[in-house]
Each structure stands twice: as C-alpha cells, then as structure tokens.
Scaffold this motif. Structure first.
Motif, PDB file in Angstrom:
ATOM      1  N   VAL A  32       0.833  -1.200   0.000  1.00 62.23           N
ATOM      2  CA  VAL A  32       0.000   0.000   0.000  1.00 62.23           C
ATOM      3  C   VAL A  32       0.869   1.252   0.000  1.00 62.23           C
ATOM      4  CG1 VAL A  32      -1.618   1.381   1.394  1.00 62.23           C
ATOM      5  CG2 VAL A  32      -2.017  -1.071   1.104  1.00 62.23           C
ATOM      6  N   LEU A  33       0.562   2.152  -0.923  1.00 59.17           N
ATOM      7  CA  LEU A  33       1.168   3.483  -0.891  1.00 59.17           C
ATOM      8  C   LEU A  33       0.078   4.408  -0.362  1.00 59.17           C
ATOM      9  CD1 LEU A  33       3.128   5.800  -1.557  1.00 59.17           C
ATOM     10  CD2 LEU A  33       2.303   5.718  -3.916  1.00 59.17           C
ATOM     11  N   ALA A  34       0.273   4.913   0.870  1.00 58.11           N
ATOM     12  CA  ALA A  34      -0.740   5.763   1.507  1.00 58.11           C
ATOM     13  C   ALA A  34      -0.337   7.226   1.383  1.00 58.11           C
ATOM     14  CB  ALA A  34      -0.896   5.373   2.970  1.00 58.11           C
ATOM     15  N   ILE A  35      -1.311   8.056   1.007  1.00 55.21           N
ATOM     16  CA  ILE A  35      -1.041   9.479   0.781  1.00 55.21           C
ATOM     17  C   ILE A  35      -2.043  10.329   1.557  1.00 55.21           C
ATOM     18  CG2 ILE A  35      -0.946  11.324  -0.955  1.00 55.21           C
ATOM     19  CD1 ILE A  35      -0.282   9.122  -3.045  1.00 55.21           C
ATOM     20  N   ASP A  36      -1.536  11.332   2.270  1.00 56.38           N
ATOM     21  CA  ASP A  36      -2.424  12.282   2.944  1.00 56.38           C
ATOM     22  C   ASP A  36      -1.729  13.636   2.943  1.00 56.38           C
ATOM     23  OD1 ASP A  36      -4.994  11.778   5.097  1.00 56.38           O
ATOM     24  OD2 ASP A  36      -3.957  13.704   5.194  1.00 56.38           O
ATOM     25  N   HIS A  37      -2.502  14.704   2.876  1.00 54.22           N
ATOM     26  CA  HIS A  37      -1.838  16.023   2.844  1.00 54.22           C
ATOM     27  C   HIS A  37      -1.575  16.582   4.228  1.00 54.22           C
ATOM     28  CE1 HIS A  37      -5.607  18.854   2.678  1.00 54.22           C
ATOM     29  NE2 HIS A  37      -5.727  17.919   3.570  1.00 54.22           N
ATOM     30  N   SER A  38      -2.123  15.927   5.229  1.00 54.78           N
ATOM     31  CA  SER A  38      -1.894  16.415   6.590  1.00 54.78           C
ATOM     32  C   SER A  38      -0.646  15.774   7.210  1.00 54.78           C
ATOM     33  CB  SER A  38      -3.136  16.113   7.438  1.00 54.78           C
ATOM     34  OG  SER A  38      -2.766  15.827   8.766  1.00 54.78           O
ATOM     35  N   PRO A  39       0.337  16.616   7.595  1.00 56.80           N
ATOM     36  CA  PRO A  39       1.561  16.065   8.203  1.00 56.80           C
ATOM     37  C   PRO A  39       1.252  15.269   9.470  1.00 56.80           C
ATOM     38  CG  PRO A  39       1.831  18.408   7.701  1.00 56.80           C
ATOM     39  CD  PRO A  39       0.390  18.080   7.467  1.00 56.80           C
ATOM     40  N   GLU A  40       0.225  15.694  10.207  1.00 59.67           N
ATOM     41  CA  GLU A  40      -0.150  14.990  11.449  1.00 59.67           C
ATOM     42  C   GLU A  40      -0.622  13.571  11.148  1.00 59.67           C
ATOM     43  OE1 GLU A  40      -1.509  18.135  10.780  1.00 59.67           O
ATOM     44  OE2 GLU A  40       0.043  19.125  11.999  1.00 59.67           O
ATOM     45  N   GLN A  41      -1.462  13.444  10.107  1.00 59.78           N
ATOM     46  CA  GLN A  41      -1.960  12.112   9.735  1.00 59.78           C
ATOM     47  C   GLN A  41      -0.821  11.215   9.254  1.00 59.78           C
ATOM     48  OE1 GLN A  41      -4.599  11.897  11.304  1.00 59.78           O
ATOM     49  NE2 GLN A  41      -5.964  11.092   9.746  1.00 59.78           N
ATOM     50  N   VAL A  42       0.087  11.802   8.475  1.00 57.36           N
ATOM     51  CA  VAL A  42       1.216  11.039   7.944  1.00 57.36           C
ATOM     52  C   VAL A  42       2.077  10.549   9.100  1.00 57.36           C
ATOM     53  CG1 VAL A  42       3.339  11.207   6.579  1.00 57.36           C
ATOM     54  CG2 VAL A  42       1.212  12.193   5.716  1.00 57.36           C
ATOM     55  N   GLN A  43       2.352  11.443  10.037  1.00 60.92           N
ATOM     56  CA  GLN A  43       3.148  11.106  11.214  1.00 60.92           C
ATOM     57  C   GLN A  43       2.473   9.978  11.998  1.00 60.92           C
ATOM     58  OE1 GLN A  43       6.059  12.442  12.326  1.00 60.92           O
ATOM     59  NE2 GLN A  43       5.999  11.062  14.090  1.00 60.92           N
ATOM     60  N   ARG A  44       1.167  10.133  12.167  1.00 58.74           N
ATOM     61  CA  ARG A  44       0.388   9.190  12.958  1.00 58.74           C
ATOM     62  C   ARG A  44       0.414   7.770  12.396  1.00 58.74           C
ATOM     63  NH1 ARG A  44      -5.937  10.088  13.686  1.00 58.74           N
ATOM     64  NH2 ARG A  44      -6.390   8.241  14.921  1.00 58.74           N
ATOM     65  N   TRP A  45       0.413   7.661  11.051  1.00 56.60           N
ATOM     66  CA  TRP A  45       0.330   6.336  10.427  1.00 56.60           C
ATOM     67  C   TRP A  45       1.671   5.775   9.980  1.00 56.60           C
ATOM     68  CZ3 TRP A  45      -3.564   3.670  11.694  1.00 56.60           C
ATOM     69  CH2 TRP A  45      -4.732   4.352  12.047  1.00 56.60           C
ATOM     70  N   GLU A  50       3.778   0.823   5.828  1.00 53.06           N
ATOM     71  CA  GLU A  50       5.150   0.852   5.314  1.00 53.06           C
ATOM     72  C   GLU A  50       5.478   2.122   4.531  1.00 53.06           C
ATOM     73  OE1 GLU A  50       7.588  -2.363   2.851  1.00 53.06           O
ATOM     74  OE2 GLU A  50       6.399  -3.164   4.523  1.00 53.06           O
ATOM     75  N   ARG A  51       4.566   2.522   3.627  1.00 50.50           N
ATOM     76  CA  ARG A  51       4.817   3.717   2.809  1.00 50.50           C
ATOM     77  C   ARG A  51       3.708   4.737   2.990  1.00 50.50           C
ATOM     78  NH1 ARG A  51       5.831   3.102  -3.341  1.00 50.50           N
ATOM     79  NH2 ARG A  51       6.611   5.212  -3.162  1.00 50.50           N
ATOM     80  N   VAL A  52       3.990   5.766   3.783  1.00 51.07           N
ATOM     81  CA  VAL A  52       3.020   6.845   3.978  1.00 51.07           C
ATOM     82  C   VAL A  52       3.705   8.141   3.586  1.00 51.07           C
ATOM     83  CG1 VAL A  52       1.415   7.930   5.586  1.00 51.07           C
ATOM     84  CG2 VAL A  52       2.225   5.618   6.029  1.00 51.07           C
ATOM     85  N   VAL A  53       3.115   8.860   2.655  1.00 52.15           N
ATOM     86  CA  VAL A  53       3.749  10.101   2.225  1.00 52.15           C
ATOM     87  C   VAL A  53       2.785  11.283   2.302  1.00 52.15           C
ATOM     88  CG1 VAL A  53       5.519   9.085   0.725  1.00 52.15           C
ATOM     89  CG2 VAL A  53       3.267   9.579  -0.192  1.00 52.15           C
ATOM     90  N   GLN A  54       3.383  12.454   2.517  1.00 46.22           N
ATOM     91  CA  GLN A  54       2.602  13.671   2.621  1.00 46.22           C
ATOM     92  C   GLN A  54       2.571  14.341   1.252  1.00 46.22           C
ATOM     93  OE1 GLN A  54       3.807  17.306   3.060  1.00 46.22           O
ATOM     94  NE2 GLN A  54       1.614  17.743   3.064  1.00 46.22           N
ATOM     95  N   ALA A  55       1.364  14.531   0.709  1.00 44.33           N
ATOM     96  CA  ALA A  55       1.222  15.196  -0.583  1.00 44.33           C
ATOM     97  C   ALA A  55      -0.224  15.630  -0.768  1.00 44.33           C
ATOM     98  CB  ALA A  55       1.610  14.251  -1.721  1.00 44.33           C
TER      99      ALA A  55
END
Ligand code: ATP
Length: 144
Positions: A32-45, A50-55
């Motif tokens: 899974v490549l997980a993407i969220d624009h919130s830095p808090e959500q990215v940090q949290r997950w 394995e792959r969480v990126v902020q965008a």
C-alpha cells in the motif's frame, strides 16, 4: 511501463475510513502506498504502514512524482471535501490509473465522481449502516 503484475494499491486520505482500508489491505498482503496532505496524519500512520507520504493528491504532478501512475489500483478515501475528492479522481484519470475507486458521501457527489471517470463508487457509511441493520435483525432471529 506499468507493472501489470503489481498487487500494489494507492490509498489517498487517511481519515477514519482510509486508515482502516489501508491496514486491511496490508493484512491481506497488498503493498500500500498511503497518501495524505496532513503532516499529522502522515506522522500518525508512519509506524503502522510501510509507505506513507505527505502530498496534496489534487496535484497531478505530485502524484506522478510518487509513482502513482505505475499502480493499477487507487482508492480515493477523502470524504468531507467533495472538491478534493473530485480533483483527486481527475488527477488519477489523467495519470491513466486503470482502476479508480472513490468514496462518495452523497448521491450528487457520486454522480460527479462517476462523470469525471471513477470506475467504482463506494458509500462506506450507507453500506455499513445497511450491513449492521441486517446483522442486528439476523441476531434477533437467532434468539427468538
Ligand atoms: P473519515 O470519515 O474517513 O474520517 P472525513 O470525511 O472525516 O473522513 P476528510 O476530510 O474526508 O475526513 O479527510 C479524510 C482524509 O483525507 C484526511 O486525513 C485528510 O487529511 C485527507 N485529505 C483531504 N484532502 C486531501 C488532499 N487534497 N490530498 C491528500 N489528502 C487529503
């Protein structure tokens, strides 16, 4: 070239729905490549996936840079912002992702998602409500 054997799935939006979806896919052995624009959500997950990126997923260029165009499947799990959800689907369509799943929060939202090119439109709240109603009624029958 697109890796057609890839079982990878892009999950965009790690709210309550998206994070459960992403971890369930990982449990089913999918990359899974997980993407969220919130830095808090990215940090949290970041510890759980394995792959969480902020965008900002509404930016086609950002998705392209992350290699999203190489994936066969993407799920847009953004709910509250119809604009973000629609623009993200549009970006995925332009990138040529062959199977785009998108979450709708209303019938009108679903109509727009469909018209911009989403291949599957899902209604998590409606579907869960319906399933739980059936579950409750079946349990009632169990104990009569
Ligand atoms: P849920 O019910 O799943 O918690 P929600 O409707 O309450 O979702 P949303 O506002 O839809 O919450 O956001 C779900 C996630 O999508 C959030 O973590 C949010 O940061 C993320 N998100 C929203 N817009 C974008 C965007 N443009 N790019 C990437 N992620 C986004």
């Amino acid at each position: 070239a697109r890796n057609t054997d890839s079982n990878g799935i892009v999950v965009i939006g790690l709210g309550r729905f998206g994070c459960h979806l992403a971890s369930a896919l990982v449990a089913l052995d999918h990359e899974v490549l997980a993407i969220d624009h919130s830095p808090e959500q990215v940090q949290r997950w970041s510890n759980h996936l394995e792959r969480v990126v902020q965008a900002d997923a509404t930016e086609e260029g950002a998705l392209h840079q992350l290699g999203v165009a190489e994936f066969r499947r993407a799920v847009v799990a953004i709910g509250a912002s119809v604009e973000a959800s629609v623009l993200t689907v549009l970006a995925l369509v332009e990138l040529g992702v062959p199977q785009i799943w998108a979450r709708a929060t209303s019938d009108k939202h679903a109509k727009i998602l469909d018209s911009v090119g989403a291949h599957h439109v899902i209604f998590p709240e409606a579907e869960t409500g319906e399933r739980v109603a059936h579950l409750i009624v079946s349990k009632m029958l169990d104990f009569v």
